[in-house]
Design a protein around this motif. Structure first.
Motif, short mmCIF file in Angstrom:
data_model
loop_
_atom_site.label_atom_id
_atom_site.label_comp_id
_atom_site.label_asym_id
_atom_site.label_seq_id
_atom_site.Cartn_x
_atom_site.Cartn_y
_atom_site.Cartn_z
N UNK A 91 21.60 12.16 12.40
CA UNK A 91 20.70 12.04 11.24
C UNK A 91 19.24 12.19 11.61
N UNK A 92 18.88 13.20 12.40
CA UNK A 92 17.49 13.32 12.86
C UNK A 92 16.56 13.90 11.80
N UNK A 93 15.27 13.66 11.99
CA UNK A 93 14.25 14.31 11.17
C UNK A 93 12.94 14.38 11.95
N UNK A 94 12.41 15.58 12.18
CA UNK A 94 11.12 15.68 12.86
C UNK A 94 9.95 15.35 11.95
N UNK A 95 10.21 15.39 10.63
CA UNK A 95 9.15 15.09 9.65
C UNK A 95 9.83 14.80 8.31
N UNK A 96 9.54 13.66 7.72
CA UNK A 96 10.17 13.28 6.46
C UNK A 96 9.45 13.85 5.24
N UNK A 97 8.25 14.43 5.45
CA UNK A 97 7.41 14.84 4.33
C UNK A 97 7.49 16.35 4.12
N UNK A 118 6.71 4.20 -0.94
CA UNK A 118 7.66 3.35 -0.23
C UNK A 118 6.94 2.38 0.70
N UNK A 119 5.93 2.88 1.39
CA UNK A 119 5.19 2.02 2.31
C UNK A 119 4.39 0.96 1.55
N UNK A 120 3.86 1.32 0.39
CA UNK A 120 3.13 0.34 -0.42
C UNK A 120 4.09 -0.74 -0.93
N UNK A 121 5.27 -0.33 -1.36
CA UNK A 121 6.27 -1.31 -1.79
C UNK A 121 6.59 -2.27 -0.65
N UNK A 122 6.67 -1.72 0.54
CA UNK A 122 6.96 -2.56 1.71
C UNK A 122 5.85 -3.57 1.95
N UNK A 123 4.60 -3.11 1.79
CA UNK A 123 3.46 -4.00 1.98
C UNK A 123 3.40 -5.07 0.89
N UNK A 124 3.70 -4.68 -0.33
CA UNK A 124 3.55 -5.59 -1.46
C UNK A 124 4.70 -6.60 -1.56
N UNK A 125 5.92 -6.14 -1.27
CA UNK A 125 7.09 -7.01 -1.45
C UNK A 125 8.18 -6.53 -0.49
N UNK A 181 7.53 1.18 10.29
CA UNK A 181 7.87 2.04 9.16
C UNK A 181 6.84 3.13 8.97
N UNK A 182 5.57 2.76 9.04
CA UNK A 182 4.51 3.77 8.87
C UNK A 182 4.57 4.80 10.00
N UNK A 183 4.78 4.33 11.22
CA UNK A 183 4.90 5.25 12.36
C UNK A 183 6.09 6.19 12.16
N UNK A 184 7.21 5.62 11.72
CA UNK A 184 8.44 6.41 11.56
C UNK A 184 8.31 7.44 10.45
N UNK A 185 7.89 7.00 9.28
CA UNK A 185 7.97 7.86 8.10
C UNK A 185 6.79 8.79 7.92
#
Length: 269
Positions: free
Chosen positions: A118-124, A141-148, A189-193
């Motif tokens: 399940x690799x990905x060199x870039x999710x964007x 997604x990252x904001x949701x993670x920060x908020x809740x 998460x930020x580093x990964x995504x």
């Protein structure tokens, strides 16, 4: 601290080659429990937790070092030097597939194969490149993670695991996500995504198996095709499975594909 303590390293089995099994984001080495006993009959198997995950030493988490995937790749090479008894087959799930690839670029002589689950060199998404998400999706997604963070885990665990006929696996992943240190989880998460290692892909010359699922919300089929096109000496195999964790939800199919690939490449180990 020792490397064993830092990365919670455990070794099993024996053989001509060493297989390193490295988990994906938010997980730990227990995610390999359906596969490693089989491979330990043929190889030395190294299990570990990325720093900041599972039973690793959380005090070793350095936001500067692990601000890119190169910090984790350096750890992998240190562990190989300390524990590997033979040339390495690196099996990395999701983000760890890229960590392994970076390690093969840095020290190709240490590896005989890399298995990317399940690799990905870039999710964007970027022009013609299909990563699966727009930049706005990732930031959301990252904001949701920060908020809740807890709400994020409830949304993402079932999406990542998939496996609709095996709900216990999604519950297990949810428990693992919620047990993580939240600040480390947010940073990782930020580093990964947001990582983009497309430019690094052609630099890796170690033979590679790209193992994808037929229905994967996190790493769509286009990603595997991209890697296969740009990664020298690569083989792409797609198994019928819903989700991003085939080593959990389809372990027999996963082990069969990996075994056939390694038998052809290494002559049976």
């Amino acid at each position: 601290m020792s490397l064993q303590e830092r990365n919670n390293v455990h070794c099993h089995g024996d053989g001509r080659y060493t297989m390193m099994l490295v988990h994906g984001y938010g997980c730990d080495q227990t995610m390999w429990r359906f596969l490693y006993p089989f491979f330990a009959e043929r190889y030395q198997v190294i299990l570990l937790d990325l720093v900041g995950s599972g039973g690793s030493d959380l005090s070793a988490y350095d936001r500067d070092k692990y601000g890119t995937l190169h910090g984790y790749a350096a750890d992998m090479l240190e562990i190989i030097d300390e524990f590997a008894t033979g040339p390495v087959i690196f099996v990395g799930h999701s983000v760890s597939a890229m960590i392994g690839m970076l390690a093969t670029i840095k020290a190709p002589e240490k590896f005989v194969a890399q298995v990317m689950v399940g690799p990905s060199p870039c999710f964007i998404n970027d022009d013609d490149y299909v990563g699966g998400y727009n930049a706005e999706d990732i930031e959301g997604l990252l904001k949701m993670m920060d908020d809740n963070y807890l709400e994020w885990t409830k949304v993402m665990a079932p999406a990542i695991m998939g496996a609709p006929t095996q709900p216990a696996l999604a519950r297990e992943l949810l428990v693992r996500f919620q047990a993580n240190d939240r600040e480390i989880a947010r940073h990782f998460a930020r580093v990964t995504f947001t990582a983009d290692h497309r430019a690094d892909v052609p630099k890796s010359t170690v033979p590679a198996l790209i193992l994808q699922c037929s229905d994967d919300l996190i790493a769509p089929r286009e990603v595997g095709e991209y890697l296969h096109k740009h990664l020298a000496h690569s083989v792409l195999k797609v198994i019928t499975n819903v989700g991003h964790c085939p080593h959990m939800s389809a372990p027999s199919a996963s082990s069969e594909v990996i075994t056939r690939y390694l038998d052809r490449l290494l002559g049976g180990g």
